[in-house]
Scaffold this motif. Structure first.
Motif, PDB file in Angstrom:
ATOM      1  N   TYR A 185       0.830  -1.212   0.000  1.00 18.68           N
ATOM      2  CA  TYR A 185       0.000   0.000   0.000  1.00 18.68           C
ATOM      3  C   TYR A 185       0.867   1.265   0.000  1.00 18.68           C
ATOM      4  O   TYR A 185       0.767   2.096   0.910  1.00 18.68           O
ATOM      5  N   PRO A 186       1.698   1.450  -1.013  1.00 24.49           N
ATOM      6  CA  PRO A 186       2.603   2.616  -1.004  1.00 24.49           C
ATOM      7  C   PRO A 186       1.878   3.952  -1.105  1.00 24.49           C
ATOM      8  O   PRO A 186       2.412   4.974  -0.673  1.00 24.49           O
ATOM      9  N   LYS A 187       0.671   3.950  -1.652  1.00 20.16           N
ATOM     10  CA  LYS A 187      -0.085   5.193  -1.796  1.00 20.16           C
ATOM     11  C   LYS A 187      -1.043   5.429  -0.633  1.00 20.16           C
ATOM     12  O   LYS A 187      -1.641   6.501  -0.532  1.00 20.16           O
ATOM     13  N   LEU A 188      -1.186   4.455   0.234  1.00 15.65           N
ATOM     14  CA  LEU A 188      -2.117   4.579   1.357  1.00 15.65           C
ATOM     15  C   LEU A 188      -1.403   4.968   2.640  1.00 15.65           C
ATOM     16  O   LEU A 188      -1.921   5.776   3.422  1.00 15.65           O
ATOM     17  N   ILE A 189      -0.215   4.420   2.871  1.00 13.97           N
ATOM     18  CA  ILE A 189       0.476   4.582   4.156  1.00 13.97           C
ATOM     19  C   ILE A 189       1.649   5.543   4.013  1.00 13.97           C
ATOM     20  O   ILE A 189       2.473   5.424   3.107  1.00 13.97           O
ATOM     21  N   ASP A 190       1.711   6.480   4.939  1.00  9.98           N
ATOM     22  CA  ASP A 190       2.813   7.429   5.005  1.00  9.98           C
ATOM     23  C   ASP A 190       3.927   6.805   5.853  1.00  9.98           C
ATOM     24  O   ASP A 190       3.802   6.697   7.073  1.00  9.98           O
ATOM     25  N   ARG A 191       4.997   6.387   5.214  1.00  9.44           N
ATOM     26  CA  ARG A 191       6.060   5.660   5.917  1.00  9.44           C
ATOM     27  C   ARG A 191       6.792   6.524   6.936  1.00  9.44           C
ATOM     28  O   ARG A 191       7.534   6.002   7.784  1.00  9.44           O
ATOM     29  N   SER A 192       6.598   7.831   6.884  1.00 11.35           N
ATOM     30  CA  SER A 192       7.255   8.711   7.857  1.00 11.35           C
ATOM     31  C   SER A 192       6.415   8.912   9.114  1.00 11.35           C
ATOM     32  O   SER A 192       6.856   9.577  10.046  1.00 11.35           O
ATOM     33  N   ARG A 193       5.217   8.344   9.136  1.00  9.12           N
ATOM     34  CA  ARG A 193       4.322   8.527  10.295  1.00  9.12           C
ATOM     35  C   ARG A 193       3.763   7.173  10.723  1.00  9.12           C
ATOM     36  O   ARG A 193       2.635   6.811  10.399  1.00  9.12           O
ATOM     37  N   ILE A 194       4.572   6.411  11.467  1.00 11.73           N
ATOM     38  CA  ILE A 194       4.188   5.073  11.910  1.00 11.73           C
ATOM     39  C   ILE A 194       4.466   4.951  13.405  1.00 11.73           C
ATOM     40  O   ILE A 194       5.514   5.383  13.896  1.00 11.73           O
ATOM     41  N   ALA A 195       3.536   4.362  14.129  1.00 11.47           N
ATOM     42  CA  ALA A 195       3.705   4.154  15.562  1.00 11.47           C
ATOM     43  C   ALA A 195       3.102   2.807  15.950  1.00 11.47           C
ATOM     44  O   ALA A 195       2.444   2.145  15.137  1.00 11.47           O
ATOM     45  N   MET A 196       3.326   2.417  17.198  1.00 14.11           N
ATOM     46  CA  MET A 196       2.826   1.126  17.676  1.00 14.11           C
ATOM     47  C   MET A 196       2.166   1.285  19.032  1.00 14.11           C
ATOM     48  O   MET A 196       2.430   2.243  19.770  1.00 14.11           O
ATOM     49  N   GLY A 197       1.315   0.341  19.352  1.00 11.27           N
ATOM     50  CA  GLY A 197       0.708   0.246  20.671  1.00 11.27           C
ATOM     51  C   GLY A 197       0.202  -1.165  20.873  1.00 11.27           C
ATOM     52  O   GLY A 197       0.256  -1.996  19.962  1.00 11.27           O
ATOM     53  N   GLY A 198      -0.300  -1.434  22.051  1.00  7.32           N
ATOM     54  CA  GLY A 198      -0.843  -2.757  22.292  1.00  7.32           C
ATOM     55  C   GLY A 198      -1.363  -2.900  23.699  1.00  7.32           C
ATOM     56  O   GLY A 198      -1.138  -2.047  24.563  1.00  7.32           O
ATOM     57  N   HIS A 199      -2.050  -4.001  23.918  1.00  5.73           N
ATOM     58  CA  HIS A 199      -2.635  -4.285  25.224  1.00  5.73           C
ATOM     59  C   HIS A 199      -1.903  -5.462  25.848  1.00  5.73           C
ATOM     60  O   HIS A 199      -1.552  -6.423  25.171  1.00  5.73           O
ATOM     61  N   SER A 200      -1.667  -5.383  27.157  1.00  5.35           N
ATOM     62  CA  SER A 200      -1.053  -6.462  27.913  1.00  5.35           C
ATOM     63  C   SER A 200       0.328  -6.764  27.326  1.00  5.35           C
ATOM     64  O   SER A 200       1.114  -5.847  27.120  1.00  5.35           O
ATOM     65  N   VAL A 201       0.633  -8.030  27.012  1.00  2.50           N
ATOM     66  CA  VAL A 201       1.958  -8.327  26.482  1.00  2.50           C
ATOM     67  C   VAL A 201       2.158  -7.674  25.111  1.00  2.50           C
ATOM     68  O   VAL A 201       3.297  -7.421  24.694  1.00  2.50           O
ATOM     69  N   GLY A 202       1.072  -7.365  24.409  1.00  2.00           N
ATOM     70  CA  GLY A 202       1.194  -6.634  23.153  1.00  2.00           C
ATOM     71  C   GLY A 202       1.731  -5.237  23.374  1.00  2.00           C
ATOM     72  O   GLY A 202       2.516  -4.718  22.570  1.00  2.00           O
ATOM     73  N   GLY A 203       1.312  -4.601  24.465  1.00  2.00           N
ATOM     74  CA  GLY A 203       1.849  -3.290  24.803  1.00  2.00           C
ATOM     75  C   GLY A 203       3.286  -3.384  25.279  1.00  2.00           C
ATOM     76  O   GLY A 203       4.140  -2.588  24.887  1.00  2.00           O
ATOM     77  N   ALA A 204       3.570  -4.380  26.118  1.00  2.00           N
ATOM     78  CA  ALA A 204       4.934  -4.561  26.601  1.00  2.00           C
ATOM     79  C   ALA A 204       5.898  -4.818  25.453  1.00  2.00           C
ATOM     80  O   ALA A 204       7.048  -4.364  25.468  1.00  2.00           O
ATOM     81  N   SER A 205       5.444  -5.538  24.436  1.00  2.00           N
ATOM     82  CA  SER A 205       6.293  -5.870  23.294  1.00  2.00           C
ATOM     83  C   SER A 205       6.639  -4.654  22.452  1.00  2.00           C
ATOM     84  O   SER A 205       7.575  -4.710  21.645  1.00  2.00           O
ATOM     85  N   SER A 206       5.901  -3.570  22.622  1.00  2.00           N
ATOM     86  CA  SER A 206       6.196  -2.373  21.833  1.00  2.00           C
ATOM     87  C   SER A 206       7.596  -1.840  22.137  1.00  2.00           C
ATOM     88  O   SER A 206       8.230  -1.215  21.280  1.00  2.00           O
ATOM     89  N   VAL A 207       8.100  -2.094  23.345  1.00  2.00           N
ATOM     90  CA  VAL A 207       9.459  -1.654  23.671  1.00  2.00           C
ATOM     91  C   VAL A 207      10.469  -2.344  22.755  1.00  2.00           C
ATOM     92  O   VAL A 207      11.337  -1.704  22.150  1.00  2.00           O
ATOM     93  N   ALA A 208      10.348  -3.665  22.633  1.00  2.00           N
ATOM     94  CA  ALA A 208      11.259  -4.410  21.757  1.00  2.00           C
ATOM     95  C   ALA A 208      11.129  -3.950  20.315  1.00  2.00           C
ATOM     96  O   ALA A 208      12.127  -3.817  19.600  1.00  2.00           O
ATOM     97  N   ALA A 209       9.902  -3.693  19.871  1.00  2.00           N
ATOM     98  CA  ALA A 209       9.675  -3.269  18.494  1.00  2.00           C
ATOM     99  C   ALA A 209      10.263  -1.890  18.232  1.00  2.00           C
ATOM    100  O   ALA A 209      10.877  -1.643  17.184  1.00  2.00           O
ATOM    101  N   LEU A 210      10.084  -0.958  19.169  1.00  2.00           N
ATOM    102  CA  LEU A 210      10.606   0.397  18.985  1.00  2.00           C
ATOM    103  C   LEU A 210      12.133   0.407  18.962  1.00  2.00           C
ATOM    104  O   LEU A 210      12.743   1.201  18.242  1.00  2.00           O
ATOM    105  N   LEU A 211      12.743  -0.460  19.759  1.00  3.61           N
ATOM    106  CA  LEU A 211      14.197  -0.544  19.763  1.00  3.61           C
ATOM    107  C   LEU A 211      14.729  -1.193  18.489  1.00  3.61           C
ATOM    108  O   LEU A 211      15.807  -0.843  18.002  1.00  3.61           O
ATOM    109  N   LYS A 212      13.951  -2.107  17.934  1.00  4.36           N
ATOM    110  CA  LYS A 212      14.383  -2.861  16.751  1.00  4.36           C
ATOM    111  C   LYS A 212      14.180  -2.097  15.456  1.00  4.36           C
ATOM    112  O   LYS A 212      15.025  -2.154  14.553  1.00  4.36           O
TER     113      LYS A 212
END
Length: 386
Positions: free
Chosen positions: A227-254
């Motif tokens: 979806y190159p015309k749908l998603i702005d690659r310069s504006r991406i973030a993450m979130g999650g609930h429970s272990v999904g939220g905790a995993s955001s730390v690993a994802a942000l570092l990676k």
């Protein structure tokens, strides 16, 4: 000790918090406050309407990462994922997307030990998104969401649908073999292999964090290519609930493409390292569980968040309050232990989450994040702002 809600009627639909073995709530305590399923369960359930102005579309994506075998089932030579992609639709109208498949509903209810309700009940849950609707024009900021352990991606529908109605693309990842049931287009249905591993040690949760970080990066690769015309690659973030939220730390570092992250009521099983995390970060949780001194993992992680940060707790909430599970339980006449009504919990969650992403992906000032109690008296800001 493992605390599973699966045998405690439908209130949980799934299992307790991500780091269940570290949770403070005992199974007996949960049992004592559950009156059971309503005598006459409804024939259909409803996710509250999104609050944004835009119609919403939803498409399901089957993605296959051939660069790695599945970490839970190594005989599977590729990691396969199902992803729900929510987005603003070009126009309203059309067939509503399903909440989950019939087989997923049946297995979820079976795992929950639910009785007196039809096996397909959850598949009939009404949402507002139109299936495979044509996306509206324009590049969108993208939010990637990760659900809790054992929980399907559908448990974050109320939040994802709302963000999409406000102008976001939202990808909710189903982490295969970590939830009760995942249906694939060819008819296969995978179940929770990771659930069978005991004990749930810190190493187990750390493995989940790393797996999910890899899943997130792969999903980003796939979405940006598709979806190159749908998603702005310069504006991406993450979130999650429970272990999904905790995993955001690993994802942000990676992954450098992720600009900001959020942990919603998840024990920090992936701790923020002493070297720090400078990206914007939000902690949002239940007051009884995540106030300072209540959860050592949040206390330890907080000083290592070196960028913009907030720490909010919500009075009267429980772990499920931040997901669809609370609202669905309420509609079934089941007490999930929360004092705050599910509709109010969802309103607060939607408002704070949207404000966070509006600030960091759209650069729109958000006074709410400096004084959340001005709009939501139930919310307390307990961490110093930077």
């Amino acid at each position: 000790m493992s605390h599973r809600i699966g045998r405690l009627a439908l209130a949980v639909l799934l299992a307790l918090p991500a780091a269940a073995s570290w949770a403070s709530t005992s199974e007996a305590a949960v049992t004592n406050r559950l009156p059971g399923v309503a005598t006459e369960p409804p024939t259909a359930l409803r996710i509250p309407k999104p609050t944004g102005k835009l119609p919403v579309g939803l498409t399901s994506l089957h993605l296959k990462d051939t660069s790695r075998p599945d970490p839970w089932v190594p005989s599977m030579k590729a990691r396969e994922l199902m992803v729900s992609l929510w987005y603003p639709a070009a126009k309203s109208g059309g067939a509503r997307a399903p909440y989950m498949t019939v087989k997923e509903s049946e297995l979820t209810l079976k795992e929950a030990g639910a009785s007196g309700v039809p096996g397909d009940l959850l598949s009939k849950t009404r949402i507002d998104a139109v299936e495979d609707a044509r996306p509206a024009k324009g590049r969108l900021p993208l939010v990637v969401l990760s659900p809790g352990f054992t929980k399907p991606r559908y448990s974050l529908t109320g939040l994802a649908e709302d963000l999409a109605s406000r102008g976001y693309a939202v990808a909710v990842i189903g982490h295969t073999y970590e939830n009760v049931a995942t249906s694939f287009p060819d008819g296969r249905v995978t179940q929770c292999v990771a659930c069978e591993i005991e004990p749930k040690t810190p190493a187990f949760w750390a493995k989940i964090g790393q797996i999910r970080a890899a899943d997130v990066s792969f999903v980003l690769d796939s979405l940006l290519a598709k979806y190159p015309k749908l998603i702005d690659r310069s504006r991406i973030a993450m979130g999650g609930h429970s272990v999904g939220g905790a995993s955001s730390v690993a994802a942000l570092l990676k992954d450098s493409r992720l600009r900001a992250g959020m942990n919603i009521d998840g024990t920090a099983v992936v701790p923020v390292p002493g070297s720090g995390l400078a990206k914007p970060y939000l902690l949002l949780g239940a007051e009884a569980k995540h106030s300072p001194g209540k959860d050592p993992s949040w206390d330890q992680s907080w000083p290592n968040l070196t960028g913009w940060k907030r720490w909010f707790v919500v009075t009267g909430t429980e772990h499920a309050s931040f997901t669809d599970i609370s609202g669905l339980s309420e509609q079934l006449g089941i007490d999930d232990g929360a004092d705050l009504p599910a509709t109010r919990s969802l309103e607060i969650t939607r408002g704070i989450v949207a404000a966070f992403y509006d600030l960091h992906l759209r650069r729109k000032p958000q006074p709410l994040l400096n004084d959340p109690a001005s709009r939501y008296p139930e919310v307390k800001s307990v961490g110093g702002a930077s």
